[in-house]
Structures are given as structure tokens and as C-alpha cells.
Scaffold this motif. Structure first.
Motif, short mmCIF file in Angstrom:
data_model
loop_
_atom_site.label_atom_id
_atom_site.label_comp_id
_atom_site.label_asym_id
_atom_site.label_seq_id
_atom_site.Cartn_x
_atom_site.Cartn_y
_atom_site.Cartn_z
N LEU A 9 0.85 -1.24 0.06
CA LEU A 9 -0.03 -0.15 -0.05
C LEU A 9 0.98 1.13 0.07
O LEU A 9 0.54 2.09 -0.71
N ARG A 10 2.02 1.34 0.96
CA ARG A 10 2.83 2.49 0.74
C ARG A 10 3.39 2.67 -0.72
O ARG A 10 3.61 3.71 -0.99
N ARG A 11 3.91 1.46 -1.14
CA ARG A 11 4.42 1.69 -2.82
C ARG A 11 3.34 2.20 -3.56
O ARG A 11 3.74 3.24 -4.39
N LEU A 12 2.23 1.66 -3.71
CA LEU A 12 1.07 2.20 -4.29
C LEU A 12 0.97 3.72 -4.18
O LEU A 12 0.72 4.54 -5.18
N VAL A 21 6.84 8.87 -13.78
CA VAL A 21 7.08 7.30 -13.71
C VAL A 21 7.46 6.48 -15.03
O VAL A 21 7.18 6.86 -16.18
N LEU A 22 8.62 5.87 -14.84
CA LEU A 22 9.33 5.17 -15.90
C LEU A 22 8.75 3.85 -16.20
O LEU A 22 8.23 3.41 -17.51
N SER A 23 8.27 3.17 -14.99
CA SER A 23 8.01 1.61 -15.34
C SER A 23 6.63 1.39 -14.56
O SER A 23 6.45 1.68 -13.29
N GLY A 24 5.71 1.26 -15.31
CA GLY A 24 4.30 0.92 -14.98
C GLY A 24 3.30 2.04 -15.03
O GLY A 24 3.71 3.03 -15.75
N ALA A 25 2.12 1.82 -14.42
CA ALA A 25 1.18 2.84 -14.73
C ALA A 25 0.99 3.38 -13.29
O ALA A 25 1.02 2.78 -12.25
N ARG A 26 0.42 4.59 -13.32
CA ARG A 26 -0.14 5.14 -12.00
C ARG A 26 -1.35 4.50 -11.64
O ARG A 26 -2.13 4.56 -12.34
N PRO A 27 -1.40 3.96 -10.28
CA PRO A 27 -2.45 3.33 -10.04
C PRO A 27 -3.80 4.19 -9.58
O PRO A 27 -3.50 5.53 -9.44
N SER A 28 -4.77 3.77 -10.20
CA SER A 28 -6.20 4.65 -10.09
C SER A 28 -6.91 4.28 -8.75
O SER A 28 -6.59 3.00 -8.32
N THR A 29 -7.87 5.23 -8.07
CA THR A 29 -8.54 4.89 -7.12
C THR A 29 -9.73 4.15 -7.69
O THR A 29 -9.88 4.21 -8.89
N SER A 215 -2.30 -5.95 -20.15
CA SER A 215 -1.95 -5.03 -20.79
C SER A 215 -3.31 -3.86 -21.07
O SER A 215 -3.10 -2.95 -20.91
N LEU A 216 -4.47 -4.68 -21.02
CA LEU A 216 -5.66 -3.64 -21.01
C LEU A 216 -5.96 -2.94 -19.87
O LEU A 216 -7.00 -2.09 -20.05
N GLY A 217 -5.73 -3.23 -18.64
CA GLY A 217 -5.74 -2.64 -17.57
C GLY A 217 -7.10 -2.71 -17.05
O GLY A 217 -7.66 -1.80 -16.39
N THR A 342 7.88 -2.29 -17.32
CA THR A 342 6.77 -2.07 -17.94
C THR A 342 6.55 -0.71 -18.68
O THR A 342 6.40 0.35 -17.93
N VAL A 343 6.78 -0.81 -19.74
CA VAL A 343 6.78 0.70 -20.45
C VAL A 343 5.19 1.14 -20.88
O VAL A 343 4.71 0.39 -21.76
N ALA A 344 4.55 1.92 -20.18
CA ALA A 344 3.35 2.29 -20.33
C ALA A 344 3.00 3.92 -20.51
O ALA A 344 4.06 4.66 -20.84
#
Ligand code: PLP
Length: 369
Positions: A9-12, A21-29, A215-217, A342-344
Motif C-alpha cells: 500500500l505504501r508503494r502504491l 513514472v518510468l515503469s508501470g502505470a500510476r494506480p487509479s482509485t 495490458s488492457l488494464g 513495463t513501459v506504459a
């Protein structure tokens, strides 16, 4: 709360707060996810009932069309969908063995469900960190009912064959009298490297599974495509496996949003991943594989312990609002850690100089042991 859940949770939270952000996507609420799902909602849609009608049927038709398949069936998980596809192959051929790579998802990550629940037996292609070759399939010692090909092979570094290699390996499977099933959890982004559209891949094999959430999220879920006979069989066995969930519209709706918004962006992510990998390869002591990446994901090694790298990633995010690469794990080589990049969407904003700068800011936070 403490332990791995608190760390996650702290990481998210840290990742969500980052400007870069280089790797991954920003998490949504959850609220943001619901807004996105509402925007994807076709008008006047009633909920599905036990997977029939509504937005579930809409997604099944859309994916059948995108993959050029006769029929599509939505499942709650890929783990379940693939067991049904493999069982079908066993029944049609009268062979309970399945040929697959030792690094494939059913062998590494599903607690042997294919064997324990579905009564199948694995015939392993050679334990090489690469896609199996046609010769290796032709030489397998035992008969098998289905050849499962994971495209891309995630645990070998998201590796894909060339189109010609894929055709040859499929031909080799058929020459052994087997059906061919594609674990296409990440097929969406594989078409770039294969140089063929998804329907051409589908046409080559008997069945394909695609994921609705990687990848579709999306939220969760999988779709199995094939001919009408496979689809009827899949609906019957989905029920027996406990997968005919009363209503599956949330997963379907999130997938629709992904098909509208993420699917068209994937080729751009794959193209940018080449620049990201090339730049990361210049970091002192770093290695990337494959080079260039086959999809928008690849492996990245740095010569430090994983804990030190994970701490550095979190500190950089919390103190400088910049996310480099996370989820490092130690390898068999002491002091060498591995992560998947992961490049997004957020990485598209970063050019080579910005990536290098981010890498240096990250490495300054790793203690020299
Ligand atoms: C290659 C591959 N196949 C199958 C699966 C199983 O998907 P699910 O989580 O929907 O069961 C995964 C999930 O990570 C995967 O990566």
C-alpha cells in the motif's frame, strides 16, 4: 497494518503521487475506475445473467471480431480458461498429455491446477530460457494432445518467436497430431514483433486465450476464442469449474474501457520500450533482456541486492515524486537483482536524457556495500 500488505500500500501510494513514472502505470482509485467504466458503458445495457447477454456478450463479440475468431467465451480467470482449452484438446485427441515450456504460466504459477484439477500431464519442451523450436517439439519423447505456446513467454523475459519460427513450431505440433493453443495473456502487444495482426495468429491455431486485465488494464477476466464447438464446450466446463459467475459485467465493462483506450496505445508503448531499454543498458553494471525488447516489457538487472533497490525506489518516489523501477528480486547470483520493466503511458513523456537522469538519481540512493 504491517508486513507485505502495508509495504504494498505504501508503494502504491508513493507511485500514485509521482510526477514522473518510468515503469508501470500510476494506480487509479476505485472511484476513478468506476468513472472510466461508466464512460465505456454502451447505452441501455442490462446486466448479464450467468454470463449471458448485456455487456458480457458485447465484449465476447468484440473480442471474437478483434481476434477474427468464430466464437468467444468470457471466463473469470485465465487459469480456468486454459484448463478448459487443454481438457478439450485431451478429449478430442484422446491424449491427456500437454506439451508446454517449463517456464509457462500453468507450470510455474497455478499450483499444478492442470494436473490436480484437470487430470492432465505435462510433457516439457527443453528447459531453455527461450521459445521452443520446431525441432524440439518434433523430438518430444511422448505423444501429446495439445501444444501450449505462451506468447510472449513472460518468465523468459517476455520473449516472442519470429513469425516464421511460430509457424514452424505450430506445424511441428500439428505434425505430432496435436491441437495448438496459444496462451495469449499478452497477445495484444505481441502483434508488433510478430508483424502480423491478431486474426492471423488466431487463424494459425485452434484456440487462444487473452487476458482482460494485464495490458488492457481491466479488473480481471479472460476470454477464450476458437470455433463454435470449443465455445459450447467452454460454456459447459466453465459452469462445472464454478466460473459461470452470476454477473460478470464489472470485469467486462473494465475490459471495454481497456479495448477503447489502452489497446490502440500498445504499439506506441512497444516502440518506446526500445528507447527505454537502450538507455537503461547504459547504466553502469546494468543488463537488459531481450535487447531490443519484443513487447513493452523486458527484464532489467542491476548489481545490487534487491532490498537496497526496493528501498531506493520507494525513497525516490516519496521524496522526489519520481518512480524508476520497482519490485526487484534477488537472483541466483549474489548481489545481482532483477526487475521487470513495463513501459506504459507515463513513460512516453520521458526521453533518453530524462531516463538517464532518473537512473542516476535512483542509483545515488543505493548504498554502496
Ligand atoms: C502468461 C499468463 N498466462 C496465464 C495467466 C493466468 O491469468 P489469470 O490471473 O487470469 O488466471 C497469467 C497471469 O498472470 C499469465 O501471465
Amino acid at each position: 497494518m504491517s508486513g507485505p500488505q502495508a509495504d504494498r500500500l505504501r508503494r502504491l501510494a508513493a507511485l500514485r503521487g509521482c510526477d514522473v513514472v518510468l515503469s508501470g502505470a500510476r494506480p487509479s482509485t476505485v472511484g476513478e475506475r468506476l468513472d472510466a467504466m461508466r464512460a465505456a458503458l454502451p447505452e441501455d445495457t442490462l446486466p448479464d445473467m450467468y454470463g449471458e447477454g448485456g455487456v458480457v456478450e458485447h465484449v465476447e463479440h468484440r473480442i471474437a471480431e478483434l481476434l477474427g475468431a468464430d466464437a468467444a467465451v468470457l471466463f473469470p480467470t485465465g487459469t480456468m480458461a486454459q484448463q478448459v482449452a487443454l481438457r478439450h484438446g485431451a478429449e478430442l485427441t484422446g491424449r491427456d498429455a500437454v506439451a508446454l515450456h517449463p517456464l509457462s504460466h500453468p507450470l510455474l504459477h497455478e499450483r499444478d491446477a492442470y494436473a490436480v484439477l484437470t487430470g492432465l500431464r505435462a510433457v516439457r519442451t527443453p528447459d531453455a530460457g527461450r521459445f521452443p523450436t520446431a525441432e524440439e517439439v518434433a523430438d518430444l519423447a511422448e505423444p501429446f494432445g495439445t501444444l501450449l505456446l505462451e506468447l510472449p513467454l513472460r518468465d523468459a523475459g517476455f520473449l516472442l518467436p519470429t513469425w516464421d519460427e511460430l509457424v514452424a513450431v505450430v506445424d511441428a505440433g500439428r505434425a505430432r497430431g496435436a491441437r495448438v493453443h496459444v496462451d495469449g495473456a499478452r497477445l495484444w502487444e505481441s502483434t508488433v514483433h510478430l508483424g502480423r495482426p491478431a486474426p492471423t495468429v488466431t487463424a494459425l491455431v485452434d484456440s487462444v486465450y487473452v487476458s482482460l486485465y494485464k495490458s488492457l488494464g481491466g479488473v480481471s477476466g479472460a476470454v477464450l476464442v476458437g470455433d463454435g464447438e470449443l465455445a459450447a464446450y467452454a460454456r459447459a466446463w466453465r459452469h462445472r469449474y464454478g466460473g459461470t459467475v452470476f454477473q460478470q459485467w464489472p470485469a467486462a465493462l473494465a475490459a471495454l474501457h481497456g479495448l477503447d483506450h489502452e489497446l490502440p496505445r500498445l504499439p506506441g508503448y512497444v516502440a518506446h520500450a526500445r528507447l527505454v531499454a537502450e538507455t537503461l543498458a547504459t547504466v553502469p553494471g546494468a543488463r537488459v533482456f531481450p535487447a531490443p525488447p519484443h513487447t513493452h516489457q523486458f527484464r532489467f538487472w542491476l548489481p545490487y541486492p534487491a532490498d537496497a533497490l526496493n528501498d531506493a525506489a520507494l525513497a525516490l518516489a516519496e521524496e522526489e515524486k519520481a518512480w524508476f523501477v520497482g519490485q526487484w528480486r534477488d537472483t541466483d547470483v549474489p548481489g545481482l537483482a532483477l526487475a521487470e520493466v513495463t513501459v506504459a503511458d507515463p513513460a512516453l513523456e520521458l526521453d533518453a536524457d530524462q531516463i538517464t537522469d532518473l537512473a542516476h538519481r535512483f542509483l545515488r540512493r543505493v548504498p554502496i556495500s
